[in-house]
Enzyme design. Structure first.
Site, PDB file in Angstrom:
ATOM      1  N   HIS A 134       0.678  14.774 -16.322  1.00 22.68           N
ATOM      2  CA  HIS A 134      -0.011  13.966 -16.743  1.00 22.68           C
ATOM      3  C   HIS A 134      -1.357  12.825 -17.692  1.00 22.68           C
ATOM      4  CE1 HIS A 134       3.396  13.757 -13.867  1.00 22.68           C
ATOM      5  NE2 HIS A 134       4.063  14.185 -14.903  1.00 22.68           N
ATOM      6  N   ALA A 135      -1.118  12.994 -19.216  1.00 17.63           N
ATOM      7  CA  ALA A 135      -1.864  12.886 -20.216  1.00 17.63           C
ATOM      8  C   ALA A 135      -2.793  11.661 -19.450  1.00 17.63           C
ATOM      9  CB  ALA A 135      -1.672  13.011 -21.373  1.00 17.63           C
ATOM     10  N   GLU A 137      -3.080   9.340 -16.601  1.00 22.22           N
ATOM     11  CA  GLU A 137      -3.677   9.515 -15.503  1.00 22.22           C
ATOM     12  C   GLU A 137      -5.083  10.011 -15.595  1.00 22.22           C
ATOM     13  OE1 GLU A 137      -1.065  11.491 -12.923  1.00 22.22           O
ATOM     14  OE2 GLU A 137       0.393  10.270 -13.803  1.00 22.22           O
ATOM     15  N   ARG A 192       2.434  10.253 -21.513  1.00 26.84           N
ATOM     16  CA  ARG A 192       2.110  11.149 -20.277  1.00 26.84           C
ATOM     17  C   ARG A 192       2.632  12.889 -20.529  1.00 26.84           C
ATOM     18  NH1 ARG A 192       5.107  10.819 -15.374  1.00 26.84           N
ATOM     19  NH2 ARG A 192       6.228  11.722 -14.287  1.00 26.84           N
ATOM     20  N   ASN A 209       5.266  18.428 -15.168  1.00 27.28           N
ATOM     21  CA  ASN A 209       5.348  18.489 -14.016  1.00 27.28           C
ATOM     22  C   ASN A 209       6.974  18.294 -13.247  1.00 27.28           C
ATOM     23  OD1 ASN A 209       4.303  18.932 -11.216  1.00 27.28           O
ATOM     24  ND2 ASN A 209       4.835  16.247 -10.512  1.00 27.28           N
ATOM     25  N   ARG A 210       7.607  18.541 -14.317  1.00 27.96           N
ATOM     26  CA  ARG A 210       9.426  18.759 -14.484  1.00 27.96           C
ATOM     27  C   ARG A 210       9.415  20.355 -15.119  1.00 27.96           C
ATOM     28  NH1 ARG A 210       7.890  15.084 -12.472  1.00 27.96           N
ATOM     29  NH2 ARG A 210       8.972  13.220 -11.560  1.00 27.96           N
ATOM     30  N   HIS A 262      -3.376  13.506  -9.131  1.00 28.01           N
ATOM     31  CA  HIS A 262      -2.004  12.256  -9.905  1.00 28.01           C
ATOM     32  C   HIS A 262      -2.053  10.783 -10.094  1.00 28.01           C
ATOM     33  CE1 HIS A 262       1.358  15.370 -11.173  1.00 28.01           C
ATOM     34  NE2 HIS A 262       0.696  16.122  -9.970  1.00 28.01           N
ATOM     35  N   ALA A 263      -1.709  10.266 -11.012  1.00 20.87           N
ATOM     36  CA  ALA A 263      -2.235   7.829 -10.079  1.00 20.87           C
ATOM     37  C   ALA A 263      -0.863   7.560 -11.078  1.00 20.87           C
ATOM     38  CB  ALA A 263      -3.078   8.160 -11.229  1.00 20.87           C
ATOM     39  N   GLU A 336      -1.691  11.212  -5.157  1.00 22.36           N
ATOM     40  CA  GLU A 336      -1.312   9.639  -6.067  1.00 22.36           C
ATOM     41  C   GLU A 336      -2.610   8.862  -5.985  1.00 22.36           C
ATOM     42  OE1 GLU A 336       0.766   9.306  -8.394  1.00 22.36           O
ATOM     43  OE2 GLU A 336       2.252  11.176  -7.945  1.00 22.36           O
TER      44      GLU A 336
END
Length: 375
Positions: A134-135, A137, A192, A209-210, A262-263, A336
Site C-alpha cells: 500500500h503506497a 504506508e 493506497r 492486497n486484495r 504494512h501500517a 501492521e
C-alpha cells in the site's frame, strides 16, 4: 467524501469501534455538528494535515540525500533514491547482496528484489520480505531498508545475524507497489492502490492486497473500481502481484516464511484473513508470533496485538499473506507497524528508528524460530 484510514473499508465499521478518517477542510464544518447531534464522540488527531505532510517532505531540498555512503535510514526516501541505493549495494556488497527484477509494474518500472545471504551452500531455505504493497504506508519501505542495513552492518559482529545470513537467504522487496509509492510522493500522499487504469470508471488502481488468488473478491474487498479496497477485474490482474506470485510459486519449496509489512495498527497477524478458522500448524505459528511480539516489546515497551488476521484486525479476502500460506509457505505473517492512529500514515521521521529497531527484534525472533524445528 471522507478518506477512510482505519479500517480500510466501510464494511468493517461497527458500533463500539474506533474509526480514523481524513476529512477535507470544507467538509469539517458540516461533519462536526453532525457528529455532535448524533452523539458520536470524536477527537481531532491532526488539525492541519497539509502542514504535517510538508513537515515530512518539505525538508528534501537542503538535506544532501545523494551520497550513498552517508545514506540516511532515518528519513523517508523517494522511489528513485531507494532504487539508487539498491544499485549501490549491489555494486559494493556483492559478497552478500544480489539484486534482480521479478518483472515490470503497470507503468513499466522494474520490480527490484535484493537477495541477501552468504553463498555458503547450493541449497538454502529462504525468507521473503516485502514492504509497501500500500503506497501511503511509508514506514514499510523504511523498515525494509533498515533490515538490509542491519544485516550488512552487523553481519561481522552479531552471531545471530551471521547465523541468519549463513543458513538462509532473504528475498527483500523494499517497494512492492512502485507506481503507487511514486505517486504518493508526487501527487497524493494518501494514495493506497496501484496505478492501473480503469477505462469505464476513470478511476485508477487496484488494492494490491486484495488481488491475490485466494477467496478473491469475497468479504472485505470491493468490486467497485473507485473503492480503496477494489479487488481488480480478476485475480493477479496487477502486473506487480502477478510477478511476485510467479516468483513465489517458482521458489515455494525453498521459501519457508513470508513477511509483509504494512501500517498502521501495531499488530502481528497470521492466517487466515479471509475466514475465521484455525490453520493446521497453528501451534508453531502462534508461538512464533507470541515470542516475536515479546521481543518487540522489550525495546521500548510498545505492545503489539497478535493473532489470526480475521479476528484480530478484520476479514479480508485476496491477501498476499493468505495466498503465501495457501501456496505452501508455512510461516506467513503481516506486520501492521506503528502507530495506532495518532499520526496514522504520517508517522514522523523521528519515529523511524525506534519503529525499525523494535521490528528488527521481532523479525530476528521469527527467523530463529524458523531455524529450530517446530513440531
Amino acid at each position: 467524501q471522507v478518506d477512510l484510514w482505519q479500517p480500510s473499508s466501510p464494511f468493517h465499521i461497527i458500533e463500539g469501534t474506533v474509526t480514523d478518517v481524513r476529512v477535507p477542510q470544507n467538509v469539517t464544518r458540516s461533519l462536526l455538528p453532525y457528529l455532535q447531534q448524533a452523539n458520536i464522540q470524536y477527537t481531532i488527531l491532526i488539525p492541519d494535515l497539509q502542514k504535517a505532510i510538508e513537515n515530512q517532505t518539505g525538508l528534501r531540498s537542503y538535506r544532501n540525500r545523494r551520497s550513498l555512503s552517508g545514506y540516511n535510514y532515518e528519513v523517508y526516501h523517494s522511489l528513485e533514491e531507494i532504487q539508487d541505493w539498491m544499485h549501490h549495494l549491489n555494486r559494493t556488497h556483492s559478497d552478500l547482496v544480489h539484486m534482480f527484477s521479478v518483472g515490470k509494474s503497470y507503468e513499466g518500472r522494474p520490480l527490484y528484489v535484493l537477495k541477501l545471504g552468504k553463498r555458503s551452500r547450493p541449497y538454502k531455505k529462504a525468507v521473503w520480505i516485502d514492504c509497501g504493497i500500500h503506497a501511503r504506508e511509508w514506514i514499510g519501505p523504511a523498515f525494509c531498508q533498515w533490515f538490509v542495513k542491519e544485516a550488512l552492518q552487523t553481519y561481522q559482529t552479531d552471531p545471530v545475524m551471521r547465523k541468519m545470513l549463513t543458513q538462509l537467504y532473504f528475498y527483500i522487496m523494499p517497494v512492492f507497489n512502485v507506481d503507487g509509492y511514486h505517486f504518493s510522493w508526487t501527487n497524493d500522499r494518501f494514495w493506497r492502490k496501484t496505478r492501473s487504469k480503469n477505462i469505464r470508471f476513470h478511476c485508477h488502481g487496484v488494492d494490491a492486497n486484495r488481488n491475490w488468488k485466494v477467496k478473491w473478491c469475497d468479504e472485505g474487498a470491493s468490486f467497485h473500481p473507485c473503492d480503496d479496497t477494489y479487488c481488480g477485474p480478476f485475480p493477479e490482474s496487477e502486473p506487480e502481484v502477478k510477478a511476485v506470485a510467479h516468483f513465489l510459486r517458482k521458489h515455494r519449496k525453498q521459501i519457508k516464511a513470508y513477511l509483509s509489512f504494512h501500517a498502521y495498527a501495531q499488530m502481528l497477524l497470521y492466517p487466515y484473513s479471509y475466514k475465521y478458522a484455525t490453520i493446521p500448524n497453528f501451534n508453531c505459528v502462534e508461538s512464533a508470533a507470541y515470542n516475536a511480539v515479546n521481543a518487540l516489546q522489550s525495546a521500548y515497551g510498545v505492545r503489539y496485538r497478535y493473532g489470526p488476521a480475521s479476528s484480530t484486525l478484520y476479514v479480508s479476502s485476496g491477501s498476499s499473506m493468505d495466498w503465501a500460506y495457501k501456496n505452501g509457505i508455512p510461516y506467513a505473517f503481516a506486520f501492521e507497524l506503528r502507530d495506532t492512529g495518532h499520526f496514522g500514515f504520517l508517522l514522523p521521521e523521528t519515529l523511524i528508528k525506534p519503529t525499525c529497531t523494535e521490528t528488527m527484534l521481532a523479525v530476528k525472533n521469527i527467523t530463529l524460530h524458523l531455524l529450530k524445528k517446530c513440531h
